[in-house]
Design a protein around this motif. Sequence first.
Motif, PDB file in Angstrom:
ATOM      1  N   ALA A 109       0.875  -1.131   0.034  1.00 20.65           N
ATOM      2  CA  ALA A 109       0.007  -0.034   0.195  1.00 20.65           C
ATOM      3  C   ALA A 109       0.663   1.231   0.058  1.00 20.65           C
ATOM      4  N   CYS A 110       1.891   1.062   0.845  1.00 25.22           N
ATOM      5  CA  CYS A 110       2.958   2.385   0.619  1.00 25.22           C
ATOM      6  C   CYS A 110       3.503   2.572  -0.722  1.00 25.22           C
ATOM      7  N   GLY A 111       3.985   1.459  -1.438  1.00 29.77           N
ATOM      8  CA  GLY A 111       4.556   1.611  -2.619  1.00 29.77           C
ATOM      9  C   GLY A 111       3.553   1.956  -3.637  1.00 29.77           C
ATOM     10  N   LEU A 112       2.342   1.606  -3.518  1.00 29.73           N
ATOM     11  CA  LEU A 112       1.413   1.922  -4.384  1.00 29.73           C
ATOM     12  C   LEU A 112       0.990   3.562  -4.290  1.00 29.73           C
ATOM     13  N   LYS A 113       1.099   4.147  -3.040  1.00 31.89           N
ATOM     14  CA  LYS A 113       0.790   5.398  -2.869  1.00 31.89           C
ATOM     15  C   LYS A 113       1.800   6.148  -3.440  1.00 31.89           C
ATOM     16  N   ALA A 114       2.923   5.728  -3.180  1.00 28.07           N
ATOM     17  CA  ALA A 114       4.088   6.378  -4.019  1.00 28.07           C
ATOM     18  C   ALA A 114       4.027   6.447  -5.575  1.00 28.07           C
ATOM     19  N   MET A 115       3.524   5.387  -6.047  1.00 30.57           N
ATOM     20  CA  MET A 115       3.267   5.151  -7.475  1.00 30.57           C
ATOM     21  C   MET A 115       2.308   6.124  -7.955  1.00 30.57           C
TER      22      MET A 115
ATOM     23  N   ILE B  61       5.942   9.605  -7.127  1.00 25.34           N
ATOM     24  CA  ILE B  61       7.048   9.849  -6.469  1.00 25.34           C
ATOM     25  C   ILE B  61       8.120   8.664  -6.843  1.00 25.34           C
ATOM     26  N   ASP B  62       9.288   9.019  -7.012  1.00 27.23           N
ATOM     27  CA  ASP B  62      10.481   8.110  -7.310  1.00 27.23           C
ATOM     28  C   ASP B  62      10.681   7.237  -5.920  1.00 27.23           C
ATOM     29  N   THR B  63      10.552   5.860  -5.944  1.00 28.52           N
ATOM     30  CA  THR B  63      10.337   5.183  -4.805  1.00 28.52           C
ATOM     31  C   THR B  63      11.615   4.968  -4.073  1.00 28.52           C
ATOM     32  N   LYS B  64      12.463   5.563  -4.902  1.00 30.93           N
ATOM     33  CA  LYS B  64      13.987   5.332  -4.139  1.00 30.93           C
ATOM     34  C   LYS B  64      14.387   6.753  -3.465  1.00 30.93           C
TER      35      LYS B  64
ATOM     36  N   GLN C 298      14.180   8.906  -0.669  1.00 36.26           N
ATOM     37  CA  GLN C 298      13.857   8.850   0.606  1.00 36.26           C
ATOM     38  C   GLN C 298      13.205  10.007   1.070  1.00 36.26           C
ATOM     39  N   VAL C 299      13.455  11.160   0.791  1.00 35.82           N
ATOM     40  CA  VAL C 299      12.996  12.528   1.275  1.00 35.82           C
ATOM     41  C   VAL C 299      11.316  12.806   0.871  1.00 35.82           C
ATOM     42  N   ALA C 300      11.271  12.230  -0.457  1.00 31.45           N
ATOM     43  CA  ALA C 300       9.745  12.374  -1.069  1.00 31.45           C
ATOM     44  C   ALA C 300       8.925  11.277  -0.317  1.00 31.45           C
ATOM     45  N   VAL C 301       9.647  10.272  -0.243  1.00 30.14           N
ATOM     46  CA  VAL C 301       8.753   9.036   0.503  1.00 30.14           C
ATOM     47  C   VAL C 301       8.421   9.503   2.254  1.00 30.14           C
ATOM     48  N   GLU C 302       9.430  10.141   2.548  1.00 31.22           N
ATOM     49  CA  GLU C 302       9.132  10.430   4.010  1.00 31.22           C
ATOM     50  C   GLU C 302       8.243  11.621   4.165  1.00 31.22           C
ATOM     51  N   GLN C 303       8.043  12.294   3.332  1.00 31.73           N
ATOM     52  CA  GLN C 303       7.016  13.443   2.983  1.00 31.73           C
ATOM     53  C   GLN C 303       5.757  12.677   3.127  1.00 31.73           C
ATOM     54  N   MET C 304       5.644  11.889   1.981  1.00 35.45           N
ATOM     55  CA  MET C 304       4.315  11.053   1.680  1.00 35.45           C
ATOM     56  C   MET C 304       3.937  10.290   2.915  1.00 35.45           C
ATOM     57  N   MET C 305       4.726   9.909   3.611  1.00 43.42           N
ATOM     58  CA  MET C 305       4.299   9.130   5.045  1.00 43.42           C
ATOM     59  C   MET C 305       3.679   9.845   5.980  1.00 43.42           C
ATOM     60  N   GLN C 306       4.061  11.116   5.895  1.00 41.94           N
ATOM     61  CA  GLN C 306       3.702  12.062   7.123  1.00 41.94           C
ATOM     62  C   GLN C 306       1.846  11.792   7.108  1.00 41.94           C
ATOM     63  N   ASP C 307       1.332  11.893   6.036  1.00 41.24           N
ATOM     64  CA  ASP C 307      -0.345  11.761   6.011  1.00 41.24           C
ATOM     65  C   ASP C 307      -0.880  10.525   5.370  1.00 41.24           C
ATOM     66  N   ILE C 308      -0.120   9.342   5.281  1.00 34.36           N
ATOM     67  CA  ILE C 308      -0.837   8.120   4.998  1.00 34.36           C
ATOM     68  C   ILE C 308      -1.745   7.591   5.802  1.00 34.36           C
ATOM     69  N   LYS C 309      -2.714   6.836   5.313  1.00 36.82           N
ATOM     70  CA  LYS C 309      -3.723   6.210   6.062  1.00 36.82           C
ATOM     71  C   LYS C 309      -3.752   4.932   5.762  1.00 36.82           C
ATOM     72  N   ILE C 310      -3.221   3.795   6.403  1.00 36.98           N
ATOM     73  CA  ILE C 310      -3.510   2.462   6.142  1.00 36.98           C
ATOM     74  C   ILE C 310      -4.387   1.875   7.127  1.00 36.98           C
ATOM     75  N   ASP C 311      -5.443   1.115   6.714  1.00 31.82           N
ATOM     76  CA  ASP C 311      -6.198   0.356   7.503  1.00 31.82           C
ATOM     77  C   ASP C 311      -6.462  -1.100   6.891  1.00 31.82           C
ATOM     78  N   ILE C 312      -6.526  -1.973   7.924  1.00 34.85           N
ATOM     79  CA  ILE C 312      -6.491  -3.448   7.585  1.00 34.85           C
ATOM     80  C   ILE C 312      -7.794  -3.689   8.326  1.00 34.85           C
ATOM     81  N   THR C 313      -8.965  -4.583   7.381  1.00 30.36           N
ATOM     82  CA  THR C 313     -10.095  -5.059   7.746  1.00 30.36           C
ATOM     83  C   THR C 313     -10.123  -6.373   7.263  1.00 30.36           C
ATOM     84  N   HIS C 314     -10.926  -7.201   8.000  1.00 31.92           N
ATOM     85  CA  HIS C 314     -11.133  -8.636   7.829  1.00 31.92           C
ATOM     86  C   HIS C 314     -12.590  -8.767   7.365  1.00 31.92           C
ATOM     87  N   GLU C 315     -12.990  -9.562   6.308  1.00 32.29           N
ATOM     88  CA  GLU C 315     -14.378  -9.994   5.864  1.00 32.29           C
ATOM     89  C   GLU C 315     -14.247 -11.185   5.360  1.00 32.29           C
ATOM     90  N   ASN C 316     -15.106 -12.144   6.167  1.00 33.37           N
ATOM     91  CA  ASN C 316     -15.155 -13.591   5.861  1.00 33.37           C
ATOM     92  C   ASN C 316     -13.791 -14.263   5.800  1.00 33.37           C
TER      93      ASN C 316
END
Length: 221
Positions: A40-46, A50-53, A55-73
């Motif tokens: 999910a982090c890699g997808l957000k960068a894409m 953002i260049d996935t290598k 670090q500065v841009a990815v760190e910035q991106m991680m400031q407001d990323i929201k990842i949630d995990i749910t389970h259904e069946n």
Amino acid sequence: MEYYQIAVDGPSGSGKSTLAKGVAAKLGILYLDTGAMYRACGLKAMKSGIDTKDQVAVEQMMQDIKIDITHENGEQHVWLDGEDVSKEIRMPGVSVAASDVSAMPFVREAMVSLQRKISEGKNVILDGRDIGSKVFPNAKYKFFLVADAKERAKRRLAELKEKGATDVTFEEVLHDIEYRDQQDATRAASPLVKVEDAIEIDTTSISIEGTLEALLSYIHE
Ligand code: DC
């Protein structure tokens, strides 16, 4: 009440997710696919261009990323900034992006803390690269799955084709696997390693059913 964790680590395509899912269903415990979070982090960068290598841009991106995990069946769903990306994260390209960003310590810290939070107050089996070494070093059982790279590429290709990726070739998948093997095992932050107390199983020439039996027999012993 004491809860327990089961760690399943190994390189991509070694059979971790199928096996961990099988064990979870047999024991009636939660299965957590940690690779999905890095995907999910890699997808957000894409998606953000953002260049996935970078670090500065990815760190910035991680400031407001929201990842949630749910389970259904019994199926895990991954939500990125409010959108269900469970299917999208499996598409080719995302795996390399996930491997790139997962080498960055701030990405790992955020994901590891999320993994521990989700596992709180539950019996759980997690699959990943650093579960037995870092996320749950005191896990009750630790497994380390390995398999020949060509066999892993074959499995991954079949999986991708089943999910509708018709234009991907064996060579591309093998290249992707070799790139990630190298990067995931040599990075400074929590590289893929077999810890001393993990049970290693080579799944190259045994079926999923056979491997599942082997894992369960260790657990029941
Ligand atoms: O398990 P997977 O192929 O979905 O994982 C995608 C990438 O995420 C993998 O190349 C490395 C990274 N990863 C990680 O660094 N640590 C984990 N616990 C799980 C995955």
